[in-house]
Scaffold this active site. Structure first.
Site, PDB file in Angstrom:
ATOM      1  CG  ASP A 286       7.962 -32.654  36.745  1.00 43.60           C
ATOM      2  OD1 ASP A 286       8.082 -32.218  35.994  1.00 43.60           O
ATOM      3  OD2 ASP A 286       6.544 -33.643  35.488  1.00 43.60           O
TER       4      ASP A 286
ATOM      5  CG  ASP B  94       9.934 -36.496  42.263  1.00 41.23           C
ATOM      6  OD1 ASP B  94       9.661 -36.197  42.726  1.00 41.23           O
ATOM      7  OD2 ASP B  94      10.825 -36.452  40.728  1.00 41.23           O
TER       8      ASP B  94
ATOM      9  CG  ASP C 267      11.724 -37.015  37.464  1.00 42.22           C
ATOM     10  OD1 ASP C 267      10.836 -37.485  36.707  1.00 42.22           O
ATOM     11  OD2 ASP C 267      11.463 -36.914  38.914  1.00 42.22           O
TER      12      ASP C 267
ATOM     13  CG  ASP D   8       4.574 -39.834  33.909  1.00 39.90           C
ATOM     14  OD1 ASP D   8       3.941 -40.207  33.054  1.00 39.90           O
ATOM     15  OD2 ASP D   8       3.788 -40.814  34.834  1.00 39.90           O
TER      16      ASP D   8
ATOM     17  CG  ASP E 128       1.935 -32.753  34.404  1.00 33.25           C
ATOM     18  OD1 ASP E 128       2.147 -32.303  32.617  1.00 33.25           O
ATOM     19  OD2 ASP E 128       2.281 -33.869  34.371  1.00 33.25           O
TER      20      ASP E 128
END
Length: 276
Positions: free
Chosen positions: A11, A181, A9, A95, A20
């Site tokens: 972030d 996470d 992942d 994402d 973001d």
């Protein structure tokens, strides 16, 4: 190449913040973000905020400058480089969006270590405005995952299945190590198999979901607390796979030689065990 695929992942896993939120706050759009948050999906919201920032005169370079200041633990940089040097196939599954991820990885000289970045696509339109689209076009229909923890624009479990199929396209079996996470990382954790490893960030949503019923996971679970933990655990697991798969161990001066044979966290072994 070692038969190890490491899926990160981004972030709060590679970097220590949400990219973001980092951009929104850094460019002064927090009030707008908070006002729109209850009304639109997250992916659509970030695209909308990028449009408003462009209208306020913020340039792509302004966005990139904020991204380059995002914090990343030096232990994580070292872990990425060491895993790559050991022959691991490194991939990102996030994402966030491609522009944010590539800008940060480029700044730290890490982009070339990853064979693939799976994320929400982004582009710069004719006016210079950054556009962010969903990984899965949920306007055309749902992605079909019924777990309930995946956002409408991305099912990481389905994406992980595609990564596995791609990595094993040559007929060779691969063992996966997944690091994440968030709630969205729970679905892929359920698709890992007995020979794989899940590395959730302790105290974050995916860890809480795993702890609700650890027996649902087939893979061994090795929780993380910080970047140092990530580096030590990841390289220990890679070294373990190299031994188990019969590959030669790395040279004596390799980082692996500096790692403890057993890692303990909070007085307990880090592995939760494997479901029978």
């Amino acid at each position: 190449m070692a038969g190890v695929v490491v899926v990160f992942d981004f972030d709060k896993t590679i970097i220590d913040v949400d990219s973001d939120n980092w951009v929104v706050d850094g460019l002064g759009a927090t009030e707008l973000f908070d006002r729109l948050l209850p009304t639109v999906p997250w992916n659509t919201l970030i695209d909308t905020v990028m449009g408003e920032l462009h209208a306020r005169g913020k340039t792509l370079q302004d966005v990139a400058e904020v991204l380059r200041a995002a914090p990343i633990d030096p232990h994580i940089v070292a872990a990425i480089k060491a895993a790559y040097s050991l022959g691991c196939d490194l991939r990102v599954l996030s994402d966030a969006n491609r522009f944010f991820i590539e800008t940060i990885l480029d700044h730290h000289g890490l982009r070339g270590y990853f064979s693939e970045i799976n994320t929400n696509p982004s582009r710069v339109d004719a006016s210079g405005r950054l556009r962010i689209a969903p990984h899965h076009d949920f306007h055309a229909g749902p992605h079909g995952c019924g777990l309930g923890t995946c956002p409408p624009n991305m099912c990481k479990g389905q994406a992980l299945d595609r990564i596995r199929a791609s990595a094993e396209a040559d007929g060779g079996r691969k063992r996966f190590i997944y690091l994440g996470d968030g709630r969205g990382d729970y679905c892929p954790s359920l698709r890992l198999v007995r020979e794989d490893f899940m590395m959730p960030r302790k105290g974050f949503p995916v860890w809480d979901l795993i702890c609700e019923n650890p027996g649902l996971l087939q893979a061994e679970v090795h929780p993380l607390s910080d970047g140092k933990d990530l580096e030590e655990t990841l390289l220990r697991l890679v070294g373990r796979v190299l031994v188990e798969e019969g590959n030669l161990l790395p040279p004596m001066d390799c980082k692996l030689e500096l790692l403890p044979a057993v890692a303990v966290q909070d007085g307990m072994p880090m592995a939760l065990g494997v479901k029978n």
